[in-house]
Design a protein around this motif. Structure first.
Motif: not given
Length: 458
Positions: A137-151
């Motif tokens: 899951l290395i790219p998981f945060a990058e994908s969440l950021r693209r979805e607008g997640v700021t947590n």
């Protein structure tokens, strides 16, 4: 305070978490129970595209929501069996000779990470913190950021992190490191792993690293830390003692007929050094003939990733080596190696370890290796066994009272086995006390709480 959202490639079922003696499942589940939250990831099932796109399956267990999705055959082949386990796993364990790379598999790896992130977004609330686990899951945060997640999003790597010259063998290495920099906190098992990441940042990413381990690269600032995963040693000790009288444990003890027992428990994996271990035991029997007929080596190695060719090959080699050595040293009433390619309950394994005089844990490379810690915890403090441990296991940095060996040195491992089998009781007790103190000081709760506290502060 917000909830914890834990994300791992595979989500353990509520039954599996309750039955586990330690490790990732217990660490995540106990944190989720305390904070309340969601455990999200793959169910382990390969499903049709219609089922996969239906949305996560939710199961509530107290304050914990288990949210799982299935993978299609294409996603399984490209994301899991392909890039994760045919490229990242061997390279992260310094086995470039076993690594392959296919652009389609890497594209699938990133596609599935983006798809998983999209599935999770609807479950995340504004104050939640997200804790992502391991190399799948290395790219998981990058994908969440693209979805607008700021947590706040943290990542913990359970495997080793390779030195830059090894990592460069993966063609999209720069994209992977850039993806890691989308996390707020990166956690590693050892100082050497974190140093390897810092080395890449400074030499290949044009970034900077502060004395405190803060990284600036690719327009991001993030924190790095070392968090040594542990076990709950007193719980393991109680469980091992409680199950000593189970039928299968009693049968093992009776079958030994007074012989000493060397015990190993590993997944069937080329990173574990199993063939080298078999040959070290063979050399013990060859050069110390007094142990022939007087010591038995039990190797438990349940199958894993059976559809990956390199794993099929290691199984065949181990079966050959066990047969060859047994053919050389067996007697009518004696089989030197008992190679068990099957699964046992964790409680049963801990009781089997308690009966043994030597724990033989010699991976060629390992992030931590919780089996080493579980072996120590399972011992009878009045008559403990001795741990023979590879210097390339992350646990070697903590368990200094084990007999530390180089797993490539067959003669050295053989000598360590002989020393362990002959060690006086007082020395064994002293070594056990030292190692148990380490396990209690850095148990699984410390790992979990320290990481989450640092993530909140990131």
């Amino acid at each position: 305070m917000g909830r914890l959202i834990a994300v791992s490639n595979r989500v353990a079922t509520p039954t599996e978490t309750k039955g586990s003696a330690g490790g990732l499942a217990v660490g995540i589940y106990s944190a989720l129970k305390d904070m309340g939250g969601v455990w999200f990831g793959w169910s382990g099932d390969v499903v049709s595209e219609t089922v996969a796109n239906a949305g996560p399956t939710l199961k509530q267990e107290g304050t914990v929501t288990f949210a799982t999705v299935g993978l299609t055959r294409r996603d399984y082949d490209q994301y899991y069996r392909g890039f994760s386990n045919a490229t990242l796993w061997p390279v992260f364990h310094y086995r470039n000779d076993l690594a392959g790379y296919e652009r389609e598999e890497y594209a699938g790896y990133r596609r599935v990470n983006a798809w998983l992130a999209h599935k999770l977004v609807k479950l995340i609330e504004p104050d939640d913190i997200v804790w992502v686990h391991d190399y799948h899951l290395i790219p998981f945060a990058e994908s969440l950021r693209r979805e607008g997640v700021t947590n706040r999003i943290g990542f913990f790597l359970h495997t080793p992190f390779p030195s830059p010259q090894v990592l460069l063998n993966i063609p999209p290495h720069q994209e992977l490191i850039k993806s890691l920099c989308c996390y707020d906190l990166l956690g590693f098992q050892t100082d050497a792993d974190r140093l390897a990441f810092h080395d890449y940042i400074e030499r290949h990413a044009g970034g900077t690293v502060s004395a405190e381990g803060n990284v600036e690269a690719y327009g991001r600032r993030l924190r790095t830390g070392v968090y040594r995963i542990g076990v709950f040693p007193d719980e393991i000790a109680a469980e091992a003692e409680r199950n000593e009288s189970r039928q299968q444990v009693l049968e093992l003890k009776h079958s030994l007929e007074g012989r000493k027992l060397i015990m190993s428990v590993d997944r069937l994996d080329y990173s574990k050094g199993l063939i080298e271990r078999f040959r070290a035991f063979e050399q013990l029997l060859e050069h110390a003939p007094e142990w022939r007929g007087n010591v038995t080596f039990v190797q438990v190695a349940p199958p894993t990733r059976a559809d990956v060719e390199s794993y099929q090959q290691i199984r065949q080699k181990l079966e050959y080596e066990a047969g060859r050595i047994n053919g050389r040293y067996s007697g009518l009433d004696y089989t030197p190696i008992r190679y068990l390619n099957q699964r046992f309950a964790r409680s049963q394994l801990m009781s089997m370890c308690r009966e043994s005089q030597v724990g033989f844990v010699t991976p060629l490379r390992d992030g931590m290796n919780l089996v080493a810690k579980e072996y120590i915890a399972a011992q009878n403090p009045d008559d403990p066994g001795v741990l023979v441990l590879s210097e390339f296991a992350g646990a070697a940095a903590e368990l200094c009272a084990a007999l530390i060996v180089n797993p490539h040195d067959i003669a050295g491992m053989s000598e360590a086995l002989e020393r362990a089998l002959s060690m006086p009781l007082e020395e064994r007790k002293q070594r056990h006390e030292v190692n148990m103190a380490v396990l209690r000081r850095n148990d699984l709760g410390v790992w979990r709480d320290t990481f989450l506290a640092d993530l909140r502060a990131a």
